[in-house]
Design an enzyme around this catalytic site. Structure first.
Site, PDB file in Angstrom:
ATOM      1  N   LYS A 110      -5.252   7.811   1.430  1.00 14.83           N
ATOM      2  CA  LYS A 110      -4.215   7.435   0.243  1.00 14.83           C
ATOM      3  C   LYS A 110      -4.573   7.704  -0.756  1.00 14.83           C
ATOM      4  O   LYS A 110      -5.981   8.162  -1.037  1.00 14.83           O
ATOM      5  CB  LYS A 110      -3.848   5.898   0.437  1.00 14.83           C
ATOM      6  CG  LYS A 110      -3.122   5.785   1.928  1.00 14.83           C
ATOM      7  CD  LYS A 110      -1.786   6.246   2.046  1.00 14.83           C
ATOM      8  CE  LYS A 110      -1.313   6.171   3.694  1.00 14.83           C
ATOM      9  NZ  LYS A 110      -1.156   5.259   4.326  1.00 14.83           N
TER      10      LYS A 110
HETATM   11  C1  LIG Z   1      -0.561   4.473   5.663  1.00 12.16           C
HETATM   12  C2  LIG Z   1       0.867   3.722   5.649  1.00 12.16           C
HETATM   13  C3  LIG Z   1       1.039   2.363   6.194  1.00 12.16           C
HETATM   14  C4  LIG Z   1      -0.177   1.699   6.785  1.00 12.16           C
HETATM   15  O1  LIG Z   1      -1.287   1.618   5.902  1.00 12.16           O
HETATM   16  P1  LIG Z   1      -2.362   0.911   6.460  1.00 12.16           P
HETATM   17  O2  LIG Z   1      -3.263   0.446   5.230  1.00 12.16           O
HETATM   18  O3  LIG Z   1      -3.235   2.179   7.266  1.00 12.16           O
HETATM   19  O4  LIG Z   1      -2.170  -0.196   7.339  1.00 12.16           O
HETATM   20  C5  LIG Z   1       2.090   1.917   6.321  1.00 12.16           C
HETATM   21  N1  LIG Z   1       3.226   2.591   5.873  1.00 12.16           N
HETATM   22  C6  LIG Z   1       3.154   4.087   5.361  1.00 12.16           C
HETATM   23  C7  LIG Z   1       4.480   4.636   4.824  1.00 12.16           C
HETATM   24  C8  LIG Z   1       1.970   4.510   5.239  1.00 12.16           C
HETATM   25  O5  LIG Z   1       1.779   5.811   4.914  1.00 12.16           O
END
Ligand SMILES: *Cc1c(COP(=O)(O)O)cnc(C)c1O
Length: 388
Positions: free
Chosen positions: A189
């Site tokens: 991210k």
């Molecule tokens: C990465 C992601 C999540 C989950 O995030 P985590 O921190 O791994 O639980 C949820 N929604 C979207 C759209 C994502 O890309």
């Protein structure tokens, strides 16, 4: 012909941009002896709240936990229907299921890849309690349209901001427009803590209960318990979860956040480069941001024009991987997965725009540490595979 890059030089998709500051902060954290939830988490929460202009921020272990805890405190349990998008990561839907609510899908707009407000409206029943929009790829949803529906039907809005740390809608940060904003700091991210998440909310009571629920339902934070004010008991006020963030994670987050705008500029430059370098390729490029928004440029999701290219998306994935360029698929639409199809009777064909995107999309690398040469390699590999 030799591949565009060598195997040893494989371009990893979504590689994090970590600096010496993060490494030093992790070492200081280790040396401090406090590696659990403590002062660095508190600082990351306040830095993040300030960055997003939010009243309350609670750091948690993931965006999945952030979504789940938001739904728990909003009492979206049994009998509640929650509308979301079929073009998302599975955890958006899983969080709804873990809260014991019923997920309901709308479809996306083919150009923005975000929830199509008309299909949200069509999915409303008397059991609908909330909408979970995902600001897909970093592009803000039509929050005016969603707000109007939410007001009309008295629904909560829980924003999935996993792609959208830097995004704004009409000057206001996404994640502060709904009742809850849920962020991810997963490795790929825009801001990463390895694993981690954050909930923003303007409701003090919700923030405080999420904090409690994220740490076993204990009434006091563990790090306050062992302060020099003497021993303090904790009391369990409800059976909570284990979703707290640790100071080791926050050590990364504090410095990632300090660099978030500089990294955004770098990803914007990569986005702009791809937009111009790929414009004559047999692909549909992602829609440029509209005037009312600031895009977070998390993903570069382009669609393979399979007829014109004479090649399927999956053949493209194989081809570009052989050129040693790592790419992603965001996402196969939710109804393509057997669990949801079997449990909820969903068919991909019933959400045609999400299905079509999911079967044609490829995300090219879009990261702050890509060099100009890396980006040129991505374009050259794409040209070779598409035969341009
Ligand atoms: C990465 C992601 C999540 C989950 O995030 P985590 O921190 O791994 O639980 C949820 N929604 C979207 C759209 C994502 O890309």
């Amino acid at each position: 012909m030799a591949p565009v890059r060598s195997k040893e030089n494989f371009l990893v998709f979504g590689a994090p941009a970590l600096g010496e500051e993060e490494i030093d902060e992790v070492l200081s954290t280790l040396r401090s002896g406090w590696i659990g939830t403590g002062p660095r988490v508190a600082r990351f929460e306040s830095d993040f709240a300030r960055y997003r202009g939010a009243e309350h921020a609670v750091a948690v272990s993931s965006c999945t936990a952030a979504l789940h805890l938001s739904m728990v405190v909003a009492q979206l349990g049994e009998g509640a229907e929650v509308i979301t998008t079929p073009l998302t990561f599975c955890s958006t839907v899983n969080a709804i299921i873990h809260a014991k609510a019923t997920p309901v899908l709308a479809d996306v707009d083919p150009a923005t890849m975000n929830l199509d407000v008309a299909t949200v409206r069509a999915a409303i029943t008397e059991k609908t309690r909330a909408i979970v929009p995902v600001h897909f790829a970093g592009r803000p949803c039509d929050m005016d349209g969603l707000r109007a529906i939410a007001d009309e039907y008295d629904l909560l809005i829980i924003e999935d901001c996993a792609h959208a740390v830097e995004a704004t809608w009409k000057g206001q940060s996404v994640g502060t427009l709904g009742d809850f904003g849920c962020f991810s700091f997963y490795a790929t991210k825009n801001v990463t803590t390895g694993e981690g998440g954050m909930v923003l909310t303007r409701h003090e009571a919700f923030a405080s209960r999420i904090k409690t629920l994220a740490l076993h339902g204990m009434s006091k934070d563990a790090w306050k318990r062992f302060s020099d004010e003497g021993y303090r008991h904790y009391y369990v006020t409800e059976p909570g979860f284990k979703n707290n963030m640790t100071d080791l994670q926050a050590a990364l987050g504090i410095h990632q956040l300090a660099r978030v705008e500089a990294n955004w500029m770098k990803r914007k430059a990569v986005w702009d480069y791809y937009q111009s370098a790929l414009k004559d390729f047999p692909v549909t490029l992602p829609t440029e941001p509209g005037p009312a928004m600031r895009h977070a440029f998390h993903l570069f999701p382009m669609l393979i024009d399979t007829q014109e290219a004479g090649l399927t998306r999956d053949a493209f994935l194989d081809g570009i991987t052989q050129e040693n360029i790592g790419v992603g698929v965001h996402y196969l639409s939710i109804p393509e997965h057997p669990y949801y199809r079997d449990t909820y009777g969903w068919n991909p064909e019933d959400y045609p725009h999400a299905m079509s995107i999911g079967r044609r999309t490829v995300s090219l690398p879009l990261a702050a540490n890509l060099t100009e040469a890396d980006c040129a390699d991505v374009v050259e590999a794409t040209r070779r595979v598409l035969g341009g």
